[in-house]
Design a protein around this motif. Structure first.
Motif, mmCIF file in Angstrom:
data_model
loop_
_atom_site.group_PDB
_atom_site.id
_atom_site.type_symbol
_atom_site.label_atom_id
_atom_site.label_comp_id
_atom_site.label_asym_id
_atom_site.label_seq_id
_atom_site.Cartn_x
_atom_site.Cartn_y
_atom_site.Cartn_z
ATOM 1 N N LEU A 1 15.901 2.293 50.094
ATOM 2 C CA LEU A 1 16.762 1.312 49.435
ATOM 3 C C LEU A 1 17.793 0.746 50.409
ATOM 4 C CD1 LEU A 1 17.127 -0.135 46.791
ATOM 5 C CD2 LEU A 1 18.721 1.647 46.088
ATOM 6 N N CYS A 2 18.279 1.578 51.304
ATOM 7 C CA CYS A 2 19.192 1.087 52.341
ATOM 8 C C CYS A 2 18.519 -0.004 53.172
ATOM 9 C CB CYS A 2 19.636 2.229 53.247
ATOM 10 S SG CYS A 2 20.811 3.368 52.492
ATOM 11 N N ARG A 3 17.277 0.216 53.542
ATOM 12 C CA ARG A 3 16.542 -0.802 54.314
ATOM 13 C C ARG A 3 16.307 -2.054 53.477
ATOM 14 N NH1 ARG A 3 14.047 3.855 56.142
ATOM 15 N NH2 ARG A 3 12.296 3.669 54.699
ATOM 16 N N LEU A 4 15.920 -1.876 52.211
ATOM 17 C CA LEU A 4 15.655 -3.019 51.340
ATOM 18 C C LEU A 4 16.912 -3.864 51.134
ATOM 19 C CD1 LEU A 4 13.557 -4.422 49.456
ATOM 20 C CD2 LEU A 4 14.450 -2.989 47.615
ATOM 21 N N ASP B 1 24.069 0.285 54.980
ATOM 22 C CA ASP B 1 24.043 1.695 55.340
ATOM 23 C C ASP B 1 24.284 2.567 54.104
ATOM 24 O OD1 ASP B 1 26.784 1.446 54.922
ATOM 25 O OD2 ASP B 1 27.295 1.590 57.030
ATOM 26 N N LYS B 2 24.069 3.856 54.270
ATOM 27 C CA LYS B 2 24.148 4.783 53.146
ATOM 28 C C LYS B 2 25.536 4.825 52.491
ATOM 29 C CE LYS B 2 21.579 8.450 53.632
ATOM 30 N NZ LYS B 2 21.083 9.818 53.897
ATOM 31 N N PRO B 3 26.634 4.861 53.260
ATOM 32 C CA PRO B 3 27.952 4.859 52.609
ATOM 33 C C PRO B 3 28.211 3.603 51.775
ATOM 34 C CG PRO B 3 28.161 5.610 54.870
ATOM 35 C CD PRO B 3 26.751 5.108 54.700
ATOM 36 N N GLU B 4 27.751 2.460 52.248
ATOM 37 C CA GLU B 4 27.939 1.217 51.498
ATOM 38 C C GLU B 4 27.115 1.240 50.215
ATOM 39 O OE1 GLU B 4 27.956 -3.614 52.267
ATOM 40 O OE2 GLU B 4 26.811 -2.332 53.617
ATOM 41 N N LEU B 5 25.863 1.714 50.303
ATOM 42 C CA LEU B 5 25.026 1.827 49.112
ATOM 43 C C LEU B 5 25.663 2.768 48.105
ATOM 44 C CD1 LEU B 5 22.419 1.251 47.542
ATOM 45 C CD2 LEU B 5 21.362 3.136 48.820
ATOM 46 N N GLY C 1 11.069 16.254 44.752
ATOM 47 C CA GLY C 1 12.346 16.630 45.341
ATOM 48 C C GLY C 1 13.020 15.542 46.151
ATOM 49 N N ASN C 2 12.513 14.326 46.083
ATOM 50 C CA ASN C 2 13.117 13.192 46.787
ATOM 51 C C ASN C 2 14.165 12.528 45.906
ATOM 52 O OD1 ASN C 2 11.265 13.367 49.032
ATOM 53 N ND2 ASN C 2 9.738 12.493 47.668
ATOM 54 N N TRP C 3 15.303 12.230 46.473
ATOM 55 C CA TRP C 3 16.354 11.533 45.734
ATOM 56 C C TRP C 3 16.231 10.036 45.973
ATOM 57 C CZ3 TRP C 3 19.570 13.482 42.168
ATOM 58 C CH2 TRP C 3 19.655 14.858 42.069
ATOM 59 N N GLY C 4 16.369 9.274 44.886
ATOM 60 C CA GLY C 4 16.262 7.833 45.008
ATOM 61 C C GLY C 4 16.557 7.144 43.695
#
Length: 83
Positions: free
Chosen positions: A18-21, A25-29, A46-49
């Protein structure tokens, strides 16, 4: 925020995907997810998303915020559906 054709989306996006899409970056998301109360979920592996519906809600909210759209109320995410 760039335009994303919703019909071409996957059913589940991991946080890095989702960060790439969203090209952030992760903190902004995380900041946007917290702001709009749309949090990640864990899939059976077990994947978070984020589920497709939540990705669409989050994208729409960020897109409108960045484009300067004003809602009729304070926030559609804070409305009481039972009011």
């Amino acid at each position: 925020m760039k335009y994303i054709p919703y019909r071409d989306m996957k059913e589940f996006y991991t946080i890095p995907e989702l960060c790439r899409l969203f090209e952030m970056d992760k903190p902004e998301l995380r900041q946007y997810a917290d702001k709009y109360a749309i949090g990640p979920v864990e899939d059976p592996f077990g994947n978070w998303g984020f589920l497709k519906a939540d990705v669409r809600k989050l994208h729409n909210a960020i897109y409108k915020e960045q484009r300067g759209y004003q809602s009729k109320s304070n926030s559609s995410f804070q409305q009481d559906p039972w009011a």
